[in-house]
Design a protein around this motif. Structure first.
Motif, PDB file in Angstrom:
ATOM      1  N   ALA A  80     -27.244 -57.893  12.222  1.00  0.00           N
ATOM      2  CA  ALA A  80     -27.459 -57.495  10.829  1.00  0.00           C
ATOM      3  C   ALA A  80     -26.377 -56.515  10.376  1.00  0.00           C
ATOM      4  CB  ALA A  80     -28.833 -56.845  10.680  1.00  0.00           C
ATOM      5  N   TYR A  81     -25.888 -56.741   9.163  1.00  0.00           N
ATOM      6  CA  TYR A  81     -24.811 -55.924   8.602  1.00  0.00           C
ATOM      7  C   TYR A  81     -25.330 -55.141   7.398  1.00  0.00           C
ATOM      8  CZ  TYR A  81     -20.441 -54.987   6.012  1.00  0.00           C
ATOM      9  OH  TYR A  81     -19.416 -54.400   5.321  1.00  0.00           O
ATOM     10  N   GLN A 144     -29.310 -47.091  -0.147  1.00  0.00           N
ATOM     11  CA  GLN A 144     -28.720 -47.320   1.172  1.00  0.00           C
ATOM     12  C   GLN A 144     -29.800 -47.415   2.239  1.00  0.00           C
ATOM     13  OE1 GLN A 144     -26.130 -48.358   2.403  1.00  0.00           O
ATOM     14  NE2 GLN A 144     -24.992 -46.984   3.722  1.00  0.00           N
ATOM     15  N   ARG A 145     -30.790 -46.531   2.156  1.00  0.00           N
ATOM     16  CA  ARG A 145     -31.866 -46.550   3.147  1.00  0.00           C
ATOM     17  C   ARG A 145     -32.759 -47.778   2.981  1.00  0.00           C
ATOM     18  NH1 ARG A 145     -33.850 -40.510   2.291  1.00  0.00           N
ATOM     19  NH2 ARG A 145     -32.563 -40.768   0.434  1.00  0.00           N
ATOM     20  N   ILE A 146     -32.957 -48.222   1.744  1.00  0.00           N
ATOM     21  CA  ILE A 146     -33.733 -49.439   1.520  1.00  0.00           C
ATOM     22  C   ILE A 146     -33.032 -50.638   2.156  1.00  0.00           C
ATOM     23  CG2 ILE A 146     -34.556 -51.068  -0.233  1.00  0.00           C
ATOM     24  CD1 ILE A 146     -36.246 -48.557  -0.050  1.00  0.00           C
ATOM     25  N   CYS A 147     -31.705 -50.697   2.008  1.00  0.00           N
ATOM     26  CA  CYS A 147     -30.944 -51.800   2.614  1.00  0.00           C
ATOM     27  C   CYS A 147     -31.030 -51.762   4.131  1.00  0.00           C
ATOM     28  CB  CYS A 147     -29.484 -51.727   2.172  1.00  0.00           C
ATOM     29  SG  CYS A 147     -29.218 -52.163   0.437  1.00  0.00           S
ATOM     30  N   LEU A 148     -31.014 -50.570   4.706  1.00  0.00           N
ATOM     31  CA  LEU A 148     -31.138 -50.449   6.156  1.00  0.00           C
ATOM     32  C   LEU A 148     -32.519 -50.900   6.618  1.00  0.00           C
ATOM     33  CD1 LEU A 148     -30.175 -49.633   8.908  1.00  0.00           C
ATOM     34  CD2 LEU A 148     -30.616 -47.233   8.329  1.00  0.00           C
ATOM     35  N   ILE A 159     -27.091 -54.076  15.104  1.00  0.00           N
ATOM     36  CA  ILE A 159     -27.050 -53.569  13.742  1.00  0.00           C
ATOM     37  C   ILE A 159     -25.660 -53.003  13.484  1.00  0.00           C
ATOM     38  CG2 ILE A 159     -27.991 -51.290  14.396  1.00  0.00           C
ATOM     39  CD1 ILE A 159     -29.032 -53.017  11.176  1.00  0.00           C
ATOM     40  N   LEU A 160     -25.021 -53.478  12.424  1.00  0.00           N
ATOM     41  CA  LEU A 160     -23.673 -53.062  12.053  1.00  0.00           C
ATOM     42  C   LEU A 160     -23.787 -52.128  10.847  1.00  0.00           C
ATOM     43  CD1 LEU A 160     -22.058 -56.637  12.119  1.00  0.00           C
ATOM     44  CD2 LEU A 160     -22.223 -55.017  14.026  1.00  0.00           C
ATOM     45  N   LEU A 161     -23.389 -50.887  11.014  1.00  0.00           N
ATOM     46  CA  LEU A 161     -23.574 -49.878   9.980  1.00  0.00           C
ATOM     47  C   LEU A 161     -22.222 -49.388   9.474  1.00  0.00           C
ATOM     48  CD1 LEU A 161     -26.371 -47.752  11.732  1.00  0.00           C
ATOM     49  CD2 LEU A 161     -26.668 -49.558  10.017  1.00  0.00           C
ATOM     50  N   ASP A 162     -21.949 -49.645   8.209  1.00  0.00           N
ATOM     51  CA  ASP A 162     -20.685 -49.235   7.595  1.00  0.00           C
ATOM     52  C   ASP A 162     -20.906 -47.935   6.828  1.00  0.00           C
ATOM     53  OD1 ASP A 162     -18.234 -48.999   6.399  1.00  0.00           O
ATOM     54  OD2 ASP A 162     -18.118 -51.074   5.730  1.00  0.00           O
ATOM     55  N   GLU A 163     -20.534 -46.818   7.450  1.00  0.00           N
ATOM     56  CA  GLU A 163     -20.687 -45.495   6.834  1.00  0.00           C
ATOM     57  C   GLU A 163     -22.114 -45.292   6.290  1.00  0.00           C
ATOM     58  OE1 GLU A 163     -18.851 -42.898   6.665  1.00  0.00           O
ATOM     59  OE2 GLU A 163     -16.795 -43.504   7.045  1.00  0.00           O
ATOM     60  N   PRO A 164     -23.139 -45.386   7.117  1.00  0.00           N
ATOM     61  CA  PRO A 164     -24.517 -45.350   6.614  1.00  0.00           C
ATOM     62  C   PRO A 164     -24.950 -44.011   6.044  1.00  0.00           C
ATOM     63  CG  PRO A 164     -24.510 -45.194   8.996  1.00  0.00           C
ATOM     64  CD  PRO A 164     -23.091 -45.486   8.582  1.00  0.00           C
ATOM     65  N   THR A 165     -24.232 -42.931   6.359  1.00  0.00           N
ATOM     66  CA  THR A 165     -24.643 -41.608   5.875  1.00  0.00           C
ATOM     67  C   THR A 165     -23.747 -41.081   4.760  1.00  0.00           C
ATOM     68  OG1 THR A 165     -23.310 -40.473   7.560  1.00  0.00           O
ATOM     69  CG2 THR A 165     -25.560 -41.059   8.168  1.00  0.00           C
ATOM     70  N   ALA A 166     -22.801 -41.899   4.297  1.00  0.00           N
ATOM     71  CA  ALA A 166     -21.801 -41.416   3.335  1.00  0.00           C
ATOM     72  C   ALA A 166     -22.426 -40.909   2.041  1.00  0.00           C
ATOM     73  CB  ALA A 166     -20.794 -42.520   3.034  1.00  0.00           C
ATOM     74  N   SER A 167     -23.540 -41.512   1.613  1.00  0.00           N
ATOM     75  CA  SER A 167     -24.138 -41.155   0.321  1.00  0.00           C
ATOM     76  C   SER A 167     -25.422 -40.345   0.474  1.00  0.00           C
ATOM     77  CB  SER A 167     -24.435 -42.427  -0.482  1.00  0.00           C
ATOM     78  OG  SER A 167     -23.268 -43.195  -0.664  1.00  0.00           O
ATOM     79  N   LEU A 168     -25.658 -39.815   1.685  1.00  0.00           N
ATOM     80  CA  LEU A 168     -26.912 -39.126   1.959  1.00  0.00           C
ATOM     81  C   LEU A 168     -26.720 -37.618   2.060  1.00  0.00           C
ATOM     82  CD1 LEU A 168     -28.404 -41.469   4.721  1.00  0.00           C
ATOM     83  CD2 LEU A 168     -28.643 -41.644   2.238  1.00  0.00           C
ATOM     84  N   ASP A 169     -27.778 -36.877   1.712  1.00  0.00           N
ATOM     85  CA  ASP A 169     -27.747 -35.438   1.955  1.00  0.00           C
ATOM     86  C   ASP A 169     -27.917 -35.203   3.454  1.00  0.00           C
ATOM     87  OD1 ASP A 169     -30.651 -35.179   2.661  1.00  0.00           O
ATOM     88  OD2 ASP A 169     -30.925 -35.758   0.571  1.00  0.00           O
TER      89      ASP A 169
END
Length: 217
Positions: A80-81, A144-148, A159-169
């Motif tokens: 999953a990407y 982003q979290r909904i997509c994850l 699981i392929l995660l492209d910068e998963p925390t870039a938009s998170l506090d």
């Protein structure tokens, strides 16, 4: 082994070469951090692993099977990407979370209940988001979290995660990184791109793209 690149090359049509005859194996349950300068091909690597891009040379194998011989929907259910910029469709959060289960290829899967979906929302600190909330009103970080979550509902083995925390506090980012480590602990292979110098807890290997090849540090 889980995913293996065997002398893989990739170049965009009339564009730059991104990878050249590079080989690397991602082991099952490993937690890999992929690094490299901007434009070095980190996102392209993830897209190659799930056949959103096709290699121009060499072979990529998933559990000894050439991924070019696998139906894309079968591969992407296992690998999953989650892209850096989240993409949600008009409708509710529930609609978006259950979107994969509406595809004919996934009709064999059990549809999660509202109780299960709500538990996922809570576990990702989305307490203020309801299943009937409008998806187009969510922040980028919430989306982003909904997509994850949507990807995790298919129980992928990679699981392929492209910068998963870039938009998170900071607090939400900590939750996502903790989830990534927990997935690896359960045997899921996690391959994550990050531009930060911080190495998340639980990372087993750092992979860099250097001189058009993958190098494990």
């Amino acid at each position: 082994m889980c995913l293996t690149l065997d002398t893989v090359s990739f170049a965009y049509d009339r564009g730059p070469t991104i990878l050249r005859e590079t080989s690397l194996t991602f082991e099952q349950g490993g937690y890999y951090l992929v690094r490299g300068p901007s434009g070095s091909g980190k996102s392209t690597l993830l897209r190659l692993l799930c056949r959103l891009e096709e290699s121009t040379g060499g072979t990529i194998r998933y559990k000894d099977c050439d991924i070019s011989d696998m139906a894309p929907h079968v591969l992407r259910r296992c690998v999953a990407y989650v892209q850096q910029m989240p993409t949600l469709l008009p409708g509710t959060v529930r609609d978006n979370l259950l979107l994969p289960f509406s595809f004919q290829a996934n009709k064999i899967l059990s549809v999660p209940s509202d109780l299960e979906l709500s538990a996922f929302l809570d576990s990702f600190l989305l307490n203020g988001v309801r299943l009937d909330s409008a998806a187009d009103r969510l922040s980028v970080g919430q989306s982003q979290r909904i997509c994850l979550i949507r990807s995790l509902l298919l129980n992928p083995e990679v699981i392929l995660l492209d910068e998963p925390t870039a938009s998170l506090d900071a607090k939400s980012a900590e939750v996502v990184l903790h989830k990534a480590q927990a997935l690896s602990d359960k045997g899921v292979t996690v391959i994550m791109i990050s531009h930060t110098e911080t190495v998340p807890e639980g990372v087993t290997d750092i992979v860099t793209i250097n001189d058009l090849r993958l190098v494990r540090q």
